[in-house]
Design an enzyme around this catalytic site. Structure first.
Site, PDB file in Angstrom:
ATOM      1  N   HIS A  99      -7.593   4.191   2.074  1.00  0.00           N
ATOM      2  CA  HIS A  99      -6.161   3.965   1.827  1.00  0.00           C
ATOM      3  C   HIS A  99      -5.360   4.457   3.033  1.00  0.00           C
ATOM      4  CE1 HIS A  99      -2.122   4.444   0.209  1.00  0.00           C
ATOM      5  NE2 HIS A  99      -2.463   3.502  -0.663  1.00  0.00           N
ATOM      6  N   GLU A 169      -3.056  -3.849   2.677  1.00  0.00           N
ATOM      7  CA  GLU A 169      -1.763  -3.182   2.529  1.00  0.00           C
ATOM      8  C   GLU A 169      -1.258  -2.770   3.907  1.00  0.00           C
ATOM      9  OE1 GLU A 169      -1.764  -1.071  -1.694  1.00  0.00           O
ATOM     10  OE2 GLU A 169      -2.738   0.173  -0.212  1.00  0.00           O
TER      11      GLU A 169
HETATM   12  P1  PGA Z   1       3.631   1.291  -3.221  1.00  0.00           P
HETATM   13  O1  PGA Z   1       2.165   1.815  -2.924  1.00  0.00           O
HETATM   14  O2  PGA Z   1       3.502   0.121  -4.177  1.00  0.00           O
HETATM   15  O3  PGA Z   1       4.341   2.439  -3.822  1.00  0.00           O
HETATM   16  O4  PGA Z   1       4.215   0.841  -1.915  1.00  0.00           O
HETATM   17  C1  PGA Z   1       1.145   0.892  -2.696  1.00  0.00           C
HETATM   18  C2  PGA Z   1      -0.159   1.588  -2.428  1.00  0.00           C
HETATM   19  O5  PGA Z   1      -0.173   2.621  -1.760  1.00  0.00           O
HETATM   20  O6  PGA Z   1      -1.182   1.080  -2.878  1.00  0.00           O
END
Ligand code: PGA
Length: 261
Positions: A99, A169
Site C-alpha cells: 500500500h 491507487e
Molecule cells: P481513500 O483511501 O479512499 O481514503 O483515498 C484509499 C486507500 O488507501 O486504499
C-alpha cells in the site's frame, strides 16, 4: 465478471466496532448472495488486533478478510512483524501488500514487497498488490512507467498469478488531500497494467482482477465501477463504517445492473 469491492480500514476501529461493522456487511452479503443479481466479492482489511473479531463476525458469509501487511519469514526474531502462517491460522484469505502508505510512510521497498508477495504465493495466501505512481512521476508523464516498474519488481519470480489481485491507487489520489483520478486516465493505466500482467503471466495474466482505489466515494464510484476494464474498487475513508460501505457499494451495483445488457 465478478465485481470486487472492499475497504482498507487502515488504523481504525477496535474489536467491538469491527465486530459490529463486519456483521452488518456480512449479513447484507448473505441476503445479496441469495439474490445472485451480479457476482460480487466483498473484502475488508481490518487492523491486526481486530482480525479475530472480524473472523467471528463474518460467520458463514463469503466475505474475504485480509491483513494490511505481512513479513516474508516464517518465524523468528522480527519484533512487530507477523508471518504468513500466523495470518492463515487467523483465517485470513489474503494480504494487502505494498500500500502507498507502507511505501511512503514506512519506507517499504520494491525488494521487500517482492519477498512478501512470494512468501504469500508459496503458502497459498491471496495477495492484493497495491501499485500507483507518485505525484512527481504523474506530473512528469511517467506514471505508467512507474507502475510498470512496481509490478515487474513486485511480481518478480512468481511462478503463477493464482490468488493475485492488483489494486491501482495513484499516490496523489489517496487520502483527504487526494484528488480522484480522471477515469480516462485510470482506464489507460489499467491497459498498461494488463500489458505487464500478460507479459509476466502469458497463461493467466488476462484474468488477474485489476481494481481502482483513491478518494472513491458514492458520487464517483459508479463511474469507475462501470469502466470496461475495472474489476473492482478499493475504498478507504468513504467506507470505514458499514452503512457508508454499503451505500457506496449499492450505488455501484445499481449503475452496473442498469448498464449490463
Ligand atoms: P481513500 O483511501 O479512499 O481514503 O483515498 C484509499 C486507500 O488507501 O486504499
Amino acid at each position: 465478471m465478478t465485481f470486487f469491492f472492499g475497504s482498507n480500514w487502515k488504523m481504525n476501529h477496535d474489536p467491538e466496532s469491527t465486530r459490529k461493522h463486519v456483521a452488518e456487511i456480512g449479513s447484507w452479503l448473505e441476503h445479496y448472495a441469495l439474490a445472485q443479481a451480479l457476482p460480487l466479492q466483498l473484502w475488508l482489511t481490518p487492523s491486526y488486533p481486530c482480525l479475530p473479531a472480524a473472523v467471528t463476525a463474518r460467520r458463514g458469509s463469503p466475505l474475504w478478510l485480509g491483513a494490511q501487511n505481512v513479513h516474508w519469514e516464517d518465524s523468528g526474531a522480527f519484533t512487530g512483524e507477523v508471518s504468513v502462517n500466523q495470518l492463515k491460522a487467523c483465517g485470513m484469505d489474503f494480504v494487502l501488500i505494498g500500500h502507498a502508505e507502507r511505501r511512503t510512510l514506512f519506507g517499504e521497498t520494491d525488494r521487500q514487497i517482492s519477498l512478501k508477495v512470494r512468501a504469500c504465493a508459496h503458502r497459498s495466501l491471496g495477495v492484493m498488490l497495491c501499485v500507483g505512481e507518485t505525484l512527481d512521476a504523474y506530473r512528469a508523464g511517467l506514471g505508467f512507467e512507474y507502475v510498470t516498474r512496481q509490478l515487474q519488481s513486485g511480481l518478480e519470480g512468481l511462478p503463477n498469478a493464482d490468488r493475485l489481485l492488483v489494486l491501482y491507487e495513484p499516490v496523489w489520489s489517496i487520502g483527504k488531500d487526494g484528488l480522484p483520478a480522471d477515469p480516462v486516465y485510470v482506464q489507460q493505466a489499467f491497459q498498461s497494467i494488463r500489458v505487464v500482467l500478460n507479459r509476466l503471466f502469458p497463461v493467466e495474466g488476462n484474468s488477474v482482477p485489476i481494481m481502482y482505489g483513491g478518494s472513491v466515494n458514492a458520487d464517483n464510484a459508479p463511474i469507475y465501477a462501470t469502466m470496461t476494464d475495472c474489476a473492482g474498487l478499493g475504498v478507504g475513508r468513504a467506507a470505514w463504517a458499514a452503512n457508508d460501505f454499503l451505500h457506496v457499494l449499492q450505488t455501484c451495483l445499481q449503475k452496473k445492473l442498469a448498464t449490463t445488457p
